[in-house]
Design a protein around this motif. Structure first.
Motif, mmCIF file in Angstrom:
data_model
loop_
_atom_site.group_PDB
_atom_site.id
_atom_site.type_symbol
_atom_site.label_atom_id
_atom_site.label_comp_id
_atom_site.label_asym_id
_atom_site.label_seq_id
_atom_site.Cartn_x
_atom_site.Cartn_y
_atom_site.Cartn_z
ATOM 1 N N THR A 58 -0.714 11.040 -2.399
ATOM 2 C CA THR A 58 0.135 9.852 -2.348
ATOM 3 C C THR A 58 1.106 9.994 -1.185
ATOM 4 O OG1 THR A 58 1.834 10.760 -3.843
ATOM 5 C CG2 THR A 58 0.006 9.540 -4.855
ATOM 6 N N LEU A 63 7.263 -0.327 1.166
ATOM 7 C CA LEU A 63 6.421 -1.514 1.032
ATOM 8 C C LEU A 63 7.185 -2.822 1.275
ATOM 9 C CD1 LEU A 63 4.144 -0.501 -1.986
ATOM 10 C CD2 LEU A 63 3.511 -0.655 0.425
ATOM 11 N N THR A 88 7.921 3.596 -2.073
ATOM 12 C CA THR A 88 7.037 3.636 -3.236
ATOM 13 C C THR A 88 5.900 4.619 -2.993
ATOM 14 O OG1 THR A 88 7.500 1.281 -3.570
ATOM 15 C CG2 THR A 88 5.635 2.221 -4.771
ATOM 16 N N THR A 90 2.515 5.700 -2.854
ATOM 17 C CA THR A 90 1.314 4.864 -2.749
ATOM 18 C C THR A 90 0.076 5.753 -2.678
ATOM 19 O OG1 THR A 90 2.619 3.216 -1.539
ATOM 20 C CG2 THR A 90 0.212 3.027 -1.414
ATOM 21 N N SER A 91 -0.881 5.488 -3.553
ATOM 22 C CA SER A 91 -2.083 6.312 -3.640
ATOM 23 C C SER A 91 -3.040 6.046 -2.488
ATOM 24 C CB SER A 91 -2.824 6.039 -4.957
ATOM 25 O OG SER A 91 -2.091 6.500 -6.064
ATOM 26 N N HIS A 252 -2.495 -3.409 -1.317
ATOM 27 C CA HIS A 252 -1.707 -2.189 -1.129
ATOM 28 C C HIS A 252 -0.699 -2.156 -2.274
ATOM 29 C CE1 HIS A 252 -3.510 -2.576 2.833
ATOM 30 N NE2 HIS A 252 -3.245 -1.292 3.014
ATOM 31 N N GLY A 253 -1.018 -1.350 -3.287
ATOM 32 C CA GLY A 253 -0.236 -1.346 -4.519
ATOM 33 C C GLY A 253 -0.893 -2.220 -5.567
ATOM 34 N N HIS A 296 -5.767 1.803 -2.614
ATOM 35 C CA HIS A 296 -4.322 1.997 -2.636
ATOM 36 C C HIS A 296 -3.691 1.443 -3.907
ATOM 37 C CE1 HIS A 296 -4.677 3.522 1.345
ATOM 38 N NE2 HIS A 296 -5.145 2.385 1.815
#
Length: 321
Positions: A58, A63, A88, A90-91, A252-253, A296
């Motif tokens: 991550t 963001l 944040t 984020t993966s 994204h998220g 993501h």
């Protein structure tokens, strides 16, 4: 007569009085913090296939400042309402499909780029029971560095026996666009990194391109979802009536863009086209009720899309051991 109850009471009395041999002082030992997580993989069945989500790690992203077509303060409030701070975490996810005959990797992680903040894919692949040289095929949803950077380290292919598949217009954009024709909103370093990541496979004749919305391998197809990049494609895998679509960077998220599909991100090559692609992907997934995997979305990034009062909602897959 000595009983278990009496033994426990006697031991407690001795402990309280400090009369255990050696003058024991009842102070509990401290332990160091352990900042690492368990190995980042999650396994599940898809028809006759086995699917393994693999975490590349991550990365904290601001963001609200990266989203476009929205106000940063409003984006921050939306994330806060979901108990997510800014920046944040984020993966970055990749996925391995074991068909029984072949190991197919979808996206290849970041490798040594981004100062090593990510790059955990190979370690998690090994933790999941596989080796990089066992991978037969790698399908790239697109050639951004966090999807292709893990292909090559120090000029050598990480996946020594794999063939790489990528949409033709995506490959041509990154590999053949003259410098003077490259979009101003795409950092030049992204082209440099794309060339470095793909070069060993190209030199070995192990890159295959596929057409828009074309089949890639038996049981594996594609859907062109251009916008994020010119040839950005989702990958469709079906087995024994089960279906999953690997989205790539449709979102994204897993908060703001489901409620507001019109929100884009600065990483999009063509933001207006990316918005249209996202709307189509949401509609298709909600209608089809099939599984979706996002690069993501919070790891493992697998779930469903459903409609709700504010457009759409992300429903993570129910954990199963």
């Amino acid at each position: 007569m000595l009983t278990r109850r009496g033994l426990i009471k006697s031991a407690a009395a001795l402990f309280a009085a400090g009369s255990v041999s050696g003058g024991f002082n009842p102070v509990f030992a401290k332990a160091p913090f352990r900042p690492s997580q368990a190995p980042g993989f999650y396994r599940m069945k898809l028809g006759r296939f086995e699917l393994t989500a693999l975490s590349d790690g991550t990365i904290p992203l601001s963001l609200p400042e990266l989203y476009t077509n929205t106000d940063a303060d409003e984006a921050r409030k939306a994330l806060g309402a979901a108990f997510m701070g800014t920046p944040t975490d984020t993966s970055v996810n990749a996925f391995l499909v074991n068909t029984g005959d072949r190991l197919v990797l979808i996206d290849a992680g970041t490798g040594t780029y981004l100062d090593g903040a990510l790059g955990k894919l190979v370690a998690n692949l090994e933790a999941a029971g596989y080796k990089a040289d066992q991978v037969d095929d790698i399908i790239l949803t697109h050639i951004h560095t966090d999807h292709s950077g893990g292909l090559t380290i120090e000029g050598k292919p990480v996946f020594a026996n794999a063939t790489v598949y990528v949409n033709k217009r995506e490959y041509d954009f990154w590999m053949t666009t003259p410098v003077e024709s490259r979009p101003a909103n795409v950092p030049p370093s992204h082209f440099v990194e794309a060339h470095a990541s793909l070069k060993p496979y190209a030199e070995a004749g192990r890159i295959r391109t596929f057409a828009d919305n074309a089949g890639i391998l038996p049981g594996v197809g594609s859907i062109l979802r251009a916008g994020h990049t010119p040839g950005h494609s989702s990958v469709v895998v079906e087995s024994a009536g089960d279906k999953i679509v690997f989205w790539g960077d449709i979102t994204h998220g897993n908060v703001l863009q489901f409620d507001e599909p019109g929100v884009a991100i600065q990483f999009d090559t063509d933001q207006a086209e990316a918005v249209r692609a996202r709307a189509a992907a949401f509609e298709h997934a909600a209608d089809g009720k099939y599984l979706v995997a996002g690069a993501h979305i919070a790891f493992p990034g697998i779930g469903h899309v459903r409609r709700d009062a504010t457009n759409f909602d992300w429903v993570p897959v129910n954990y199963a051991s």
